[in-house]
Motif scaffolding. Structure first.
Motif, PDB file in Angstrom:
ATOM      1  N   ALA A  20     -43.686   9.934  32.061  1.00  0.00           N
ATOM      2  CA  ALA A  20     -42.649   9.208  32.798  1.00  0.00           C
ATOM      3  C   ALA A  20     -42.723   7.706  32.498  1.00  0.00           C
ATOM      4  CB  ALA A  20     -42.798   9.455  34.299  1.00  0.00           C
ATOM      5  N   CYS A  21     -43.937   7.180  32.364  1.00  0.00           N
ATOM      6  CA  CYS A  21     -44.107   5.761  32.010  1.00  0.00           C
ATOM      7  C   CYS A  21     -43.518   5.482  30.629  1.00  0.00           C
ATOM      8  CB  CYS A  21     -45.578   5.361  32.018  1.00  0.00           C
ATOM      9  SG  CYS A  21     -46.295   5.233  33.661  1.00  0.00           S
ATOM     10  N   GLN A  22     -43.759   6.415  29.725  1.00  0.00           N
ATOM     11  CA  GLN A  22     -43.236   6.265  28.363  1.00  0.00           C
ATOM     12  C   GLN A  22     -41.701   6.268  28.367  1.00  0.00           C
ATOM     13  OE1 GLN A  22     -45.083   8.986  25.665  1.00  0.00           O
ATOM     14  NE2 GLN A  22     -44.032   8.167  23.880  1.00  0.00           N
ATOM     15  N   ASP A  23     -41.113   7.225  29.101  1.00  0.00           N
ATOM     16  CA  ASP A  23     -39.648   7.301  29.212  1.00  0.00           C
ATOM     17  C   ASP A  23     -39.077   6.026  29.838  1.00  0.00           C
ATOM     18  OD1 ASP A  23     -39.647   9.800  28.117  1.00  0.00           O
ATOM     19  OD2 ASP A  23     -39.395  10.874  30.015  1.00  0.00           O
ATOM     20  N   LEU A  24     -39.735   5.581  30.910  1.00  0.00           N
ATOM     21  CA  LEU A  24     -39.276   4.377  31.604  1.00  0.00           C
ATOM     22  C   LEU A  24     -39.331   3.178  30.655  1.00  0.00           C
ATOM     23  CD1 LEU A  24     -38.496   2.729  34.127  1.00  0.00           C
ATOM     24  CD2 LEU A  24     -40.940   2.639  34.710  1.00  0.00           C
ATOM     25  N   ALA A  25     -40.443   3.018  29.954  1.00  0.00           N
ATOM     26  CA  ALA A  25     -40.613   1.877  29.048  1.00  0.00           C
ATOM     27  C   ALA A  25     -39.523   1.865  27.981  1.00  0.00           C
ATOM     28  CB  ALA A  25     -41.993   1.900  28.411  1.00  0.00           C
ATOM     29  N   GLN A  26     -39.180   3.053  27.475  1.00  0.00           N
ATOM     30  CA  GLN A  26     -38.152   3.137  26.425  1.00  0.00           C
ATOM     31  C   GLN A  26     -36.778   2.713  26.940  1.00  0.00           C
ATOM     32  OE1 GLN A  26     -38.636   7.138  24.952  1.00  0.00           O
ATOM     33  NE2 GLN A  26     -40.261   6.540  23.536  1.00  0.00           N
ATOM     34  N   SER A  27     -36.575   2.832  28.250  1.00  0.00           N
ATOM     35  CA  SER A  27     -35.277   2.485  28.833  1.00  0.00           C
ATOM     36  C   SER A  27     -35.180   1.005  29.209  1.00  0.00           C
ATOM     37  CB  SER A  27     -35.026   3.331  30.090  1.00  0.00           C
ATOM     38  OG  SER A  27     -35.805   2.846  31.176  1.00  0.00           O
ATOM     39  N   LEU A  28     -36.276   0.269  29.055  1.00  0.00           N
ATOM     40  CA  LEU A  28     -36.323  -1.138  29.476  1.00  0.00           C
ATOM     41  C   LEU A  28     -36.352  -2.070  28.271  1.00  0.00           C
ATOM     42  CD1 LEU A  28     -39.095  -0.729  32.206  1.00  0.00           C
ATOM     43  CD2 LEU A  28     -36.670  -1.189  32.663  1.00  0.00           C
ATOM     44  N   SER A  29     -35.888  -3.288  28.472  1.00  0.00           N
ATOM     45  CA  SER A  29     -35.971  -4.300  27.409  1.00  0.00           C
ATOM     46  C   SER A  29     -37.039  -5.325  27.761  1.00  0.00           C
ATOM     47  CB  SER A  29     -34.638  -5.035  27.277  1.00  0.00           C
ATOM     48  OG  SER A  29     -33.623  -4.111  26.987  1.00  0.00           O
ATOM     49  N   PRO A  30     -37.683  -5.919  26.746  1.00  0.00           N
ATOM     50  CA  PRO A  30     -38.671  -6.961  27.015  1.00  0.00           C
ATOM     51  C   PRO A  30     -38.082  -8.103  27.838  1.00  0.00           C
ATOM     52  CG  PRO A  30     -38.794  -6.275  24.728  1.00  0.00           C
ATOM     53  CD  PRO A  30     -37.573  -5.619  25.307  1.00  0.00           C
ATOM     54  N   ASP A  86     -37.403  -9.155  38.255  1.00  0.00           N
ATOM     55  CA  ASP A  86     -37.197  -8.500  39.558  1.00  0.00           C
ATOM     56  C   ASP A  86     -36.548  -7.131  39.363  1.00  0.00           C
ATOM     57  OD1 ASP A  86     -38.213 -10.822  40.618  1.00  0.00           O
ATOM     58  OD2 ASP A  86     -36.317 -11.554  41.427  1.00  0.00           O
ATOM     59  N   ALA A  87     -35.546  -7.081  38.481  1.00  0.00           N
ATOM     60  CA  ALA A  87     -34.846  -5.812  38.223  1.00  0.00           C
ATOM     61  C   ALA A  87     -35.785  -4.806  37.571  1.00  0.00           C
ATOM     62  CB  ALA A  87     -33.626  -6.071  37.334  1.00  0.00           C
ATOM     63  N   LEU A  88     -36.613  -5.276  36.632  1.00  0.00           N
ATOM     64  CA  LEU A  88     -37.563  -4.389  35.953  1.00  0.00           C
ATOM     65  C   LEU A  88     -38.580  -3.822  36.955  1.00  0.00           C
ATOM     66  CD1 LEU A  88     -39.177  -4.796  32.516  1.00  0.00           C
ATOM     67  CD2 LEU A  88     -40.694  -4.559  34.466  1.00  0.00           C
ATOM     68  N   ALA A  89     -39.060  -4.673  37.858  1.00  0.00           N
ATOM     69  CA  ALA A  89     -40.026  -4.202  38.862  1.00  0.00           C
ATOM     70  C   ALA A  89     -39.383  -3.199  39.810  1.00  0.00           C
ATOM     71  CB  ALA A  89     -40.593  -5.392  39.641  1.00  0.00           C
ATOM     72  N   ARG A  90     -38.149  -3.469  40.227  1.00  0.00           N
ATOM     73  CA  ARG A  90     -37.442  -2.533  41.135  1.00  0.00           C
ATOM     74  C   ARG A  90     -37.293  -1.164  40.472  1.00  0.00           C
ATOM     75  NH1 ARG A  90     -34.082  -6.943  42.367  1.00  0.00           N
ATOM     76  NH2 ARG A  90     -32.439  -6.212  40.949  1.00  0.00           N
ATOM     77  N   LYS A  91     -36.892  -1.161  39.215  1.00  0.00           N
ATOM     78  CA  LYS A  91     -36.693   0.103  38.496  1.00  0.00           C
ATOM     79  C   LYS A  91     -38.019   0.845  38.331  1.00  0.00           C
ATOM     80  CE  LYS A  91     -34.493   1.963  34.311  1.00  0.00           C
ATOM     81  NZ  LYS A  91     -34.038   3.208  34.937  1.00  0.00           N
ATOM     82  N   THR A  92     -39.091   0.107  38.083  1.00  0.00           N
ATOM     83  CA  THR A  92     -40.416   0.722  37.921  1.00  0.00           C
ATOM     84  C   THR A  92     -40.865   1.377  39.225  1.00  0.00           C
ATOM     85  OG1 THR A  92     -40.975  -0.917  36.238  1.00  0.00           O
ATOM     86  CG2 THR A  92     -42.814   0.269  37.232  1.00  0.00           C
ATOM     87  N   VAL A  93     -40.681   0.664  40.333  1.00  0.00           N
ATOM     88  CA  VAL A  93     -41.056   1.204  41.650  1.00  0.00           C
ATOM     89  C   VAL A  93     -40.241   2.457  41.958  1.00  0.00           C
ATOM     90  CG1 VAL A  93     -40.945   0.762  44.145  1.00  0.00           C
ATOM     91  CG2 VAL A  93     -41.905  -0.972  42.615  1.00  0.00           C
ATOM     92  N   ARG A  94     -38.932   2.360  41.728  1.00  0.00           N
ATOM     93  CA  ARG A  94     -38.028   3.459  42.101  1.00  0.00           C
ATOM     94  C   ARG A  94     -38.231   4.676  41.200  1.00  0.00           C
ATOM     95  NH1 ARG A  94     -33.358   0.706  41.822  1.00  0.00           N
ATOM     96  NH2 ARG A  94     -33.481   0.016  43.977  1.00  0.00           N
ATOM     97  N   ASP A  95     -38.244   4.455  39.884  1.00  0.00           N
ATOM     98  CA  ASP A  95     -38.288   5.585  38.947  1.00  0.00           C
ATOM     99  C   ASP A  95     -39.599   6.359  39.019  1.00  0.00           C
ATOM    100  OD1 ASP A  95     -35.840   4.610  38.170  1.00  0.00           O
ATOM    101  OD2 ASP A  95     -36.255   4.726  36.015  1.00  0.00           O
TER     102      ASP A  95
END
Length: 231
Positions: free
Chosen positions: A84-94, A121-130
């Motif tokens: 799930a971390c791998q999938d999440l990381a692939q969906s995010l931009s640096p 802030d958006a990246l952290a929110r998505k990480t917490v939620r996903d």
């Protein structure tokens, strides 16, 4: 080697190898990337030993929290979490960490972002939620301990929903450098740290990986894997 049993997991930003990561590991006395203790520097101008100033944040290593420590839900495995971390990381931009600077938060010192924080802030929110499905519910004792802190009604609601009060709209990206300091210690420690951090932060930092960490039997957090952001 033998499989380390982790009691809790978290998702961090940890700087990639380089001067900032090296400084943070030595300052705190723990290298989260390699999972080993480090010798503290000993700046003469400090009011007391670095080991004492950093005793509280040491176990977590030098990091910015994206998803706070959690116990794994009964129906999930560490393997599922990694995928799930791998999938999440692939969906995010640096995210460029523009304007990282030494700041005082309440009675401790940390690196915080001076500039626009919308992206982080958006990246952290998505990480917490996903990744929330991986988090076991907080025990009554954990909730009680956290609620003793001076929380706002918003923070209390966040604690009940997400297991931690300083997420979502209450999130503030920071990289902790000390435990709570006595009033008289804040200025001298700030003065000692400021030139060191300013030099290191002259090179812009970028959050380009999610770091999955685990809390080992020794109570110390160590890197399990880094997941590169972007497809």
């Amino acid at each position: 080697g033998s499989v380390v049993q982790f009691s809790r997991y978290a998702i961090y930003y940890t700087p990639s190898r380089g001067p900032l990561a090296t400084f943070g590991a030595a300052w705190l006395g723990w290298d989260v990337a390699r999972g080993c203790t480090m010798d503290h520097p000993d700046p003469k101008e400090l009011p007391c030993a670095v080991a004492k100033l950093t005793a509280q944040p040491r176990k977590y290593g030098f990091h910015g929290t994206l998803k706070p420590p959690f116990r794994l839900a009964k129906d999930q495995t560490a393997g599922d979490l990694k995928l799930a971390c791998q999938d999440l990381a692939q969906s995010l931009s640096p995210v460029a960490l523009d304007g990282l600077a030494l700041s005082r938060i309440d009675s401790f010192l940390a690196l915080t972002l001076e500039g626009d924080t919308n992206q982080i802030d958006a990246l952290a929110r998505k990480t917490v939620r996903d990744l929330d499905r991986f988090r076991a519910p907080s025990s009554a004792r954990e909730l009680e301990r956290r609620q003793k802190a001076d929380l706002t009604s918003t923070q209390k609601a966040l604690l009940l929903r997400w297991g931690y009060p300083y997420v979502m709209e209450a999130f503030r990206f920071h990289m902790t450098l000390t435990g709570p300091l006595d009033t008289g210690q804040v200025d001298p420690v700030y003065k000692a740290l400021f030139p060191k951090t300013a030099t290191l932060l002259a090179d812009p930092q970028t959050l380009c990986d999610l770091t999955l960490v685990g809390e080992g039997p020794d109570g110390m957090f160590r890197e399990i894997a880094r997941y590169h952001l972007g497809s």
